[in-house]
Design a protein around this motif. Structure first.
Motif, mmCIF file in Angstrom:
data_model
loop_
_atom_site.group_PDB
_atom_site.id
_atom_site.type_symbol
_atom_site.label_atom_id
_atom_site.label_comp_id
_atom_site.label_asym_id
_atom_site.label_seq_id
_atom_site.Cartn_x
_atom_site.Cartn_y
_atom_site.Cartn_z
ATOM 1 N N ARG A 93 0.825 -1.201 0.000
ATOM 2 C CA ARG A 93 0.000 0.000 0.000
ATOM 3 C C ARG A 93 0.859 1.251 0.000
ATOM 4 N NH1 ARG A 93 -5.118 -1.880 1.177
ATOM 5 N NH2 ARG A 93 -5.205 -3.910 2.189
ATOM 6 N N THR A 94 0.238 2.331 -0.445
ATOM 7 C CA THR A 94 0.954 3.601 -0.479
ATOM 8 C C THR A 94 0.870 4.331 0.843
ATOM 9 O OG1 THR A 94 -1.033 4.691 -1.335
ATOM 10 C CG2 THR A 94 0.542 3.859 -2.943
ATOM 11 N N SER A 95 -0.012 3.869 1.735
ATOM 12 C CA SER A 95 -0.153 4.502 3.056
ATOM 13 C C SER A 95 0.343 3.535 4.118
ATOM 14 C CB SER A 95 -1.614 4.916 3.296
ATOM 15 O OG SER A 95 -2.470 3.811 3.150
ATOM 16 N N THR A 96 -0.256 3.589 5.305
ATOM 17 C CA THR A 96 0.212 2.785 6.428
ATOM 18 C C THR A 96 0.120 1.289 6.126
ATOM 19 O OG1 THR A 96 -0.623 4.505 7.882
ATOM 20 C CG2 THR A 96 -0.099 2.402 8.891
ATOM 21 N N ALA A 97 1.079 0.525 6.631
ATOM 22 C CA ALA A 97 1.069 -0.927 6.490
ATOM 23 C C ALA A 97 0.314 -1.522 7.671
ATOM 24 C CB ALA A 97 2.504 -1.459 6.448
ATOM 25 N N PHE A 98 -0.779 -2.246 7.404
ATOM 26 C CA PHE A 98 -1.651 -2.748 8.465
ATOM 27 C C PHE A 98 -1.444 -4.224 8.777
ATOM 28 C CE2 PHE A 98 -4.076 0.372 5.865
ATOM 29 C CZ PHE A 98 -4.040 1.428 6.750
ATOM 30 N N LEU A 99 -0.796 -4.952 7.878
ATOM 31 C CA LEU A 99 -0.749 -6.407 7.987
ATOM 32 C C LEU A 99 -0.241 -6.912 9.334
ATOM 33 C CD1 LEU A 99 -1.220 -9.099 6.561
ATOM 34 C CD2 LEU A 99 1.093 -8.920 5.603
ATOM 35 N N PRO A 100 0.845 -6.372 9.907
ATOM 36 C CA PRO A 100 1.296 -6.889 11.215
ATOM 37 C C PRO A 100 0.243 -6.755 12.309
ATOM 38 C CG PRO A 100 2.998 -5.523 10.213
ATOM 39 C CD PRO A 100 1.765 -5.338 9.394
ATOM 40 N N HIS A 101 -0.478 -5.624 12.334
ATOM 41 C CA HIS A 101 -1.530 -5.445 13.334
ATOM 42 C C HIS A 101 -2.677 -6.428 13.111
ATOM 43 C CE1 HIS A 101 -0.098 -1.154 14.357
ATOM 44 N NE2 HIS A 101 0.137 -1.950 15.383
ATOM 45 N N THR A 102 -3.006 -6.658 11.844
ATOM 46 C CA THR A 102 -4.115 -7.569 11.555
ATOM 47 C C THR A 102 -3.814 -8.969 12.063
ATOM 48 O OG1 THR A 102 -4.815 -6.306 9.612
ATOM 49 C CG2 THR A 102 -5.471 -8.616 9.711
ATOM 50 N N ILE A 103 -2.682 -9.536 11.634
ATOM 51 C CA ILE A 103 -2.367 -10.909 12.054
ATOM 52 C C ILE A 103 -2.048 -10.944 13.546
ATOM 53 C CG2 ILE A 103 -1.114 -13.002 11.451
ATOM 54 C CD1 ILE A 103 -0.148 -11.665 8.945
ATOM 55 N N GLY A 104 -1.312 -9.944 14.030
ATOM 56 C CA GLY A 104 -0.958 -9.921 15.444
ATOM 57 C C GLY A 104 -2.166 -9.905 16.347
ATOM 58 N N SER A 105 -3.204 -9.145 15.976
ATOM 59 C CA SER A 105 -4.403 -9.073 16.816
ATOM 60 C C SER A 105 -5.210 -10.368 16.771
ATOM 61 C CB SER A 105 -5.283 -7.895 16.389
ATOM 62 O OG SER A 105 -5.833 -8.102 15.096
ATOM 63 N N LEU A 106 -5.001 -11.173 15.715
ATOM 64 C CA LEU A 106 -5.696 -12.460 15.622
ATOM 65 C C LEU A 106 -5.042 -13.537 16.484
ATOM 66 C CD1 LEU A 106 -6.389 -12.577 11.774
ATOM 67 C CD2 LEU A 106 -8.103 -12.302 13.578
ATOM 68 N N VAL A 107 -3.748 -13.374 16.796
ATOM 69 C CA VAL A 107 -3.041 -14.447 17.502
ATOM 70 C C VAL A 107 -2.577 -14.073 18.906
ATOM 71 C CG1 VAL A 107 -2.262 -15.405 15.297
ATOM 72 C CG2 VAL A 107 -0.759 -13.847 16.550
ATOM 73 N N SER A 109 -3.922 -13.089 21.613
ATOM 74 C CA SER A 109 -4.717 -13.469 22.785
ATOM 75 C C SER A 109 -5.064 -14.952 22.805
ATOM 76 C CB SER A 109 -6.010 -12.650 22.826
ATOM 77 O OG SER A 109 -6.787 -12.878 21.660
ATOM 78 N N LEU A 110 -4.524 -15.729 21.868
ATOM 79 C CA LEU A 110 -4.857 -17.148 21.789
ATOM 80 C C LEU A 110 -3.981 -17.983 22.710
ATOM 81 C CD1 LEU A 110 -5.223 -17.619 17.916
ATOM 82 C CD2 LEU A 110 -7.029 -17.113 19.577
ATOM 83 N N SER A 111 -4.564 -19.036 23.264
ATOM 84 C CA SER A 111 -3.769 -20.017 24.003
ATOM 85 C C SER A 111 -3.027 -20.883 22.986
ATOM 86 C CB SER A 111 -4.687 -20.896 24.856
ATOM 87 O OG SER A 111 -5.491 -21.716 24.024
ATOM 88 N N PRO A 112 -1.974 -21.613 23.408
ATOM 89 C CA PRO A 112 -1.258 -22.489 22.468
ATOM 90 C C PRO A 112 -2.186 -23.498 21.781
ATOM 91 C CG PRO A 112 0.015 -22.227 24.481
ATOM 92 C CD PRO A 112 -1.309 -21.563 24.726
ATOM 93 N N GLU A 113 -3.157 -24.026 22.517
ATOM 94 C CA GLU A 113 -4.087 -24.989 21.926
ATOM 95 C C GLU A 113 -4.971 -24.317 20.875
ATOM 96 O OE1 GLU A 113 -3.680 -24.472 25.186
ATOM 97 O OE2 GLU A 113 -2.500 -26.266 25.657
ATOM 98 N N GLU A 114 -5.429 -23.114 21.176
ATOM 99 C CA GLU A 114 -6.258 -22.394 20.209
ATOM 100 C C GLU A 114 -5.456 -22.046 18.961
ATOM 101 O OE1 GLU A 114 -9.445 -20.062 23.113
ATOM 102 O OE2 GLU A 114 -7.456 -19.190 22.759
ATOM 103 N N ARG A 115 -4.214 -21.624 19.165
ATOM 104 C CA ARG A 115 -3.386 -21.262 17.995
ATOM 105 C C ARG A 115 -3.147 -22.477 17.112
ATOM 106 N NH1 ARG A 115 -1.911 -20.292 13.972
ATOM 107 N NH2 ARG A 115 -0.263 -18.912 13.182
ATOM 108 N N GLU A 116 -3.014 -23.659 17.709
ATOM 109 C CA GLU A 116 -2.790 -24.869 16.920
ATOM 110 C C GLU A 116 -4.008 -25.263 16.103
ATOM 111 O OE1 GLU A 116 -0.821 -28.216 17.962
ATOM 112 O OE2 GLU A 116 0.941 -27.158 18.672
ATOM 113 N N SER A 117 -5.180 -24.807 16.513
ATOM 114 C CA SER A 117 -6.409 -25.165 15.802
ATOM 115 C C SER A 117 -6.711 -24.210 14.650
ATOM 116 C CB SER A 117 -7.593 -25.185 16.776
ATOM 117 O OG SER A 117 -7.895 -23.872 17.234
ATOM 118 N N ILE A 118 -5.851 -23.225 14.456
ATOM 119 C CA ILE A 118 -6.041 -22.223 13.412
ATOM 120 C C ILE A 118 -4.866 -22.278 12.442
ATOM 121 C CG2 ILE A 118 -6.236 -19.750 12.906
ATOM 122 C CD1 ILE A 118 -7.436 -19.390 15.677
ATOM 123 N N HIS A 119 -5.159 -22.199 11.164
ATOM 124 C CA HIS A 119 -4.115 -22.138 10.129
ATOM 125 C C HIS A 119 -4.268 -20.802 9.397
ATOM 126 C CE1 HIS A 119 -1.111 -23.975 7.467
ATOM 127 N NE2 HIS A 119 -1.768 -23.411 6.457
#
Length: 429
Positions: A93-107, A109-119
């Motif tokens: 993008r030509t403006s702010t890069a959002f991708l790290p915040h997007t993926i970071g906010s998805l993972v 707060s997850l427990s290790p078990e929850e993170r393993e259940s998501i791809h």
């Protein structure tokens, strides 16, 4: 009750309700008291961004993560079935890069078990993937499970034979940009739909229970995963009870489209007619009771009763109807919704920032997205797709994702027209 006392009591209650509307309607675009300067205050989303920044500094950026080897298309390297596969399309993008915040906010707060259940699959959708700011970054491997790029048009076909980016030595899944084999233009809508179809396919290979298409310009609440699980369970239960299948569950919807819509004017008239009808029926019942028990009629007797009836039909009901429209549709919905849940959203569901589909529809939707003509984006054509199939459409209420909003992702620094006001009212924890 004497007419004068009845009037005083009614207007006291009415003005208290109006005061509540004034205090709470600042972030309701359908309210008379909507204040755009306050409505876009970033309460929860700003808090979440700070939390994600801290998470990235502590857990991701300093770490030397081993780069995972992506499974070749058509194979499966996992043994446990994923509850959810998340596909995230991203272009530089030509403006702010959002991708790290997007993926970071998805993972974060997850427990290790929850993170393993998501791809999590990220598609760097640029023609030249090396121009994407996230290309080759270690933090991307620390957040995502698989990164997909398109083969450079001037590179050899052999570079993609084993699913890896040989030129750079990165274990990315490399696909031909002309995924259909019939040519691909630079048309924006065509590219969005084909990018989305690629993520549908990459997640379908994993055979997850559900697939979520999430844009790279959102931030997620801390409880998004628990609410997602309870939400799909409720939708599945209601779908089974009604006998109607469902197409999607929105993790985000824009409340800017959920106000007093002109297309529904006849629905509003029906409510007004029903209100007056109910009032008249109650009055008739009261008159009948008065005729049967004249001594106990009390306030239903004589002139006072007639004046109260006139006030009710000619003043009080119209004032209440006016108060409803002044208060706003979103404010009224908040008032009557006591806990987070799901709501059916047959109309005005926007936009594609976060949408969950059941596995059984992925193949059909993948094919549908790739078929020309490319006149409308995927989120628009899937609305008609669901209507033709007779499937229902749902949304988590309130949203668990927020669009970045204040900075429009494609057009630089201006206020976006995609926003969920109720998200900002959620508690941080």
């Amino acid at each position: 009750m004497r007419p004068s006392r009845a009037n005083i009591a009614f207007w006291l209650i009415w003005f208290c309700a109006l005061t509540w509307s004034y205090l709470n309607g600042y972030d309701d675009p359908s309210s008379l008291f909507y204040d755009e300067n306050r409505a876009f205050d970033r309460h929860l989303s700003a808090t979440r961004e700070a939390e994600v920044d801290d998470f990235l500094r502590r857990e991701i950026y300093p770490a030397k993560h081993l780069r995972p080897t992506a499974p070749a298309p058509g194979t499966s390297a996992h043994t446990k079935k994923d509850i959810l596969c998340i596909g995230i399309p991203s272009i530089n993008r030509t403006s702010t890069a959002f991708l790290p915040h997007t993926i970071g906010s998805l993972v974060d707060s997850l427990s290790p078990e929850e993170r393993e259940s998501i791809h999590i699959v990220v598609l760097l959708g640029d023609k030249d993937p090396t121009g994407h700011f996230a290309y080759g970054k270690d933090w991307l491997f620390g957040l995502a499970d698989n990164v997909v790029i398109y083969q450079k048009e001037n590179s050899t076909a052999a570079a993609a034979d084993d699913g890896a980016d040989i030129q750079s030595g990165l274990n990315y899944t490399v696909l031909p940009r002309d995924i259909r084999g019939v040519g691909r233009s630079d048309d924006r809508i065509e590219n969005i739909r084909i990018d989305h179809s690629v993520l549908f396919e990459q997640c379908r290979i994993r055979d997850p229970t559900y697939f979520a298409l999430v844009e790279d310009d959102v931030i997620a609440s801390r409880d998004w995963f628990s609410r997602f699980k309870s939400g799909v369970a409720e939708v599945e239960r209601r779908s089974k009870a009604s006998g109607r299948d469902w197409l999607y569950l929105r993790l985000f919807y824009s409340e800017l489209f959920m106000g007093w819509n002109n297309e529904e004017v006849f629905d509003y008239l029906k409510v007004v007619v029903l209100t007056y009808s109910a009032a008249i029926v109650c009055l008739l019942l009261a008159l009948r009771w008065r005729q049967r028990r004249p001594r106990a009629a009390g306030p239903l007797a004589g002139k006072d009763f007639g004046q109260n009836v006139a006030s009710l039909l000619g003043l009080w009901i119209p004032a209440c109807i006016a108060l409803v429209f002044v208060t706003g549709r979103i404010s009224l919905h908040r008032l009557t919704t006591f806990s987070p849940g799901v709501r059916e959203m047959p109309r005005y569901g926007c936009c594609a920032q976060g949408v969950v589909y059941p596995n059984r529809h992925l193949e059909g939707l993948q094919t549908f997205l790739r078929e020309p003509p490319y006149k409308f984006p995927g989120d628009m054509i899937t609305e008609g797709y669901a209507e033709r199939k007779g499937w229902t459409k749902w949304a988590l209420d309130p949203s668990v994702l927020q669009h970045v909003g204040i900075v429009e992702s494609s057009d630089g620094p201006r206020r976006a027209e995609v926003w969920n006001f109720s998200f900002e009212r959620l508690l941080p924890g």
